[in-house]
Design a protein around this motif. Structure first.
Motif, PDB file in Angstrom:
ATOM      1  N   LYS A   1       1.199   4.143  -3.112  1.00  0.00           N
ATOM      2  CA  LYS A   1       0.930   5.576  -2.945  1.00  0.00           C
ATOM      3  C   LYS A   1       2.150   6.403  -3.324  1.00  0.00           C
ATOM      4  N   LYS A   2       3.313   5.962  -2.877  1.00  0.00           N
ATOM      5  CA  LYS A   2       4.536   6.712  -3.157  1.00  0.00           C
ATOM      6  C   LYS A   2       4.819   6.763  -4.655  1.00  0.00           C
TER       7      LYS A   2
ATOM      8  N   ARG B   1       0.820  -1.209   0.000  1.00  0.00           N
ATOM      9  CA  ARG B   1       0.000   0.000   0.000  1.00  0.00           C
ATOM     10  C   ARG B   1       0.858   1.266   0.000  1.00  0.00           C
ATOM     11  N   ALA B   2       1.845   1.331   0.852  1.00  0.00           N
ATOM     12  CA  ALA B   2       2.682   2.532   0.942  1.00  0.00           C
ATOM     13  C   ALA B   2       3.477   2.743  -0.346  1.00  0.00           C
TER      14      ALA B   2
END
Length: 472
Positions: A169-170, A165-166
């Motif tokens: 997004k990044k 997930r991170a």
């Protein structure tokens, strides 16, 4: 075949190849036949081959290849393992894939490949910066892709793969994009990445029936485009974890990878070679038509094509269709005049190179494409041509078109009555939108900017993307 490294080059048609112990071309038709005899998922991939694009080869290698390093390219996109200059996007561009560019760029140099991979876990192409917005915005701004499909994939990651997930997004908020589904990885990472990639894409198919949604042929390639974004997310996740050694390598992109069949002289015909590009096609057609109308002898015309479209090729041939004494063929100009040209602007017609490029032709007639023949070729004093091998230039003996013909897209005022009479017989007569067809920059503001900042430079590449974004 050397099994330490296997870089598979996906191809859907016959083309020029760069091959070695490490680099291998794989035909899509062969992959489909192999997968059709496999399990249910294999058969699904075979049935949707055109939708997965080059990812089909990756899936096949995931199931079939056991090499310690596995990588992928495309019939027009390779890794350049030589230290060569790139454009502002970090991409090495060449007009043609041929024996000279294979050597120049070390595309299949096993020693150079082994050196690049020494101690490396992942070799990836340099990312390309999107100038306006983010990676997500770039997908959304596409004229072909539907951002709802990217949203669906990001939703799958959010729900089923929260550890990514991170990274998702990044990467999607950043401006650096990884294109073309190209990489070379250690086997352990390749297996892990492929398992995750195809699991996500199979889930996407469970949510979206693209054919039922009426997607066009271009839109049906969405899984291949999604794969590019998923690679960026996966690589970002790997970087965030730390520990993996990731290197970047220049990507080499070729405008043309078509094989050029050997040209042989036609019996009983005078071989006439003429250069032609997108701008000069109407003038070259008139030059050939003048030779056909003026001569009783049979002429075998070979156009050295430097970016002539298929439609214009047909127009050139149709312009002499009523002349029974002429035949028309085409050959790639870059391979003859400048095999390692970075762009078509670097290709300059040089008739002295013709004998070496076409050894089967003992004697060659040459026209620069901007001169008209006004008398039967047989009546010219061409004793030096008839005496032996070499190139005889007809241009100096004909009627030269005005100097500005080399700059114009379409004949305007100031041409001779003879030219107008010949040109009226071509299929190009009456055309008025050639500048737009050939991509000429009509806006004075952008023309001035690109004169100061060439499109191949870093800032020029940035301006080109901005202009494309503003036109949407």
């Amino acid at each position: 075949m050397d099994e330490r490294v296997q870089i598979f080059i996906s191809s859907h048609k016959p083309c020029e190849r760069a091959e070695s112990g490490f680099v291998r071309t794989v035909m899509q038709a062969d992959v489909i036949r192999d997968l059709e005899g496999g399990d249910e998922k294999d058969r699904f991939m075979a049935a949707h081959a055109n939708e997965f694009c080059e990812l089909l080869t990756q899936y096949w290698a995931w199931k079939r290849c056991g090499a310690p390093y596995v990588g992928f390219g495309h019939y027009r996109r390779y890794f350049a393992f030589a230290a060569v200059a790139a454009d502002g996007d970090g991409i090495v561009r060449r007009v043609s894939l041929n024996a000279e560019t294979v050597r120049e760029l070390a595309l299949a140099d096993d020693a150079a490949i082994a050196g690049a991979l020494d101690g490396c876990d992942v070799l990836a192409p340099y990312p390309v910066e999107y100038p306006v917005g983010s990676a997500y915005r770039q997908y959304k701004n596409s004229d072909v892709l539907n951002v709802e499909d990217l949203d669906a994939v990001l939703g799958i990651i959010e729900r089923d793969y929260p550890e990514y997930r991170a990274a998702a997004k990044k990467y999607m908020r950043g401006r650096r994009l990884y294109y073309c589904n190209m990489f070379v990885m250690r086997r352990e990472l390749f297996l892990s990445y492929s398992e995750w990639l195809f699991a996500v894409l199979f889930r996407f198919y469970g949510r979206k029936d693209m054919r039922a949604a009426g997607y066009t042929a271009a839109q049906l390639r969405t899984p291949g485009h999604l794969g590019e974004r998923l690679f960026g997310i996966w690589l970002t996740h790997l970087q965030m974890q730390g520990g993996a050694k990731i290197r970047h390598c220049r990507m080499a992109v070729f405008e043309n990878a078509e094989s050029m069949p050997p040209l042989l002289p036609e019996a009983g015909a005078l071989p006439l070679f003429l250069p032609a590009d997108a701008r000069s096609a109407p003038f070259a057609a008139a030059a050939l038509r003048s030779a056909a109308l003026s001569s009783a002898q049979k002429i075998s015309a070979v156009f050295l094509d430097n970016g002539v479209s298929e439609a214009d090729r047909d127009r050139i041939a149709a312009s002499v269709a009523d002349c029974s004494n002429v035949s028309v063929r085409f050959a790639e100009a870059a391979r003859v005049f400048a095999p390692c040209a970075a762009s078509r602007r670097d290709v300059t017609a040089d008739p002295s190179r013709l004998p070496a490029a076409f050894p089967a032709f003992g004697r060659i007639l040459w026209s620069d494409g901007f001169s008209l023949v006004r008398a039967d070729i047989a009546e010219y004093d061409i004793a030096e041509y008839a005496a032996g091998e070499g190139v005889f230039d007809l241009s100096a003996r004909g009627e030269q078109m005005p100097a500005r013909a080399r700059r114009e897209y379409y004949p305007t005022k100031g041409y001779s009555e003879y030219f107008r009479r010949v040109f009226r017989g071509t299929v190009f007569y009456g055309e008025r939108d050639r500048a737009e067809k050939c991509g000429a920059e009509r806006n004075l503001f952008w023309r001035a900017l690109f004169r100061v900042f060439p499109e191949g430079g870093k800032f020029g590449c940035f301006l080109r993307k901005v202009r494309r974004h503003l036109k949407r």
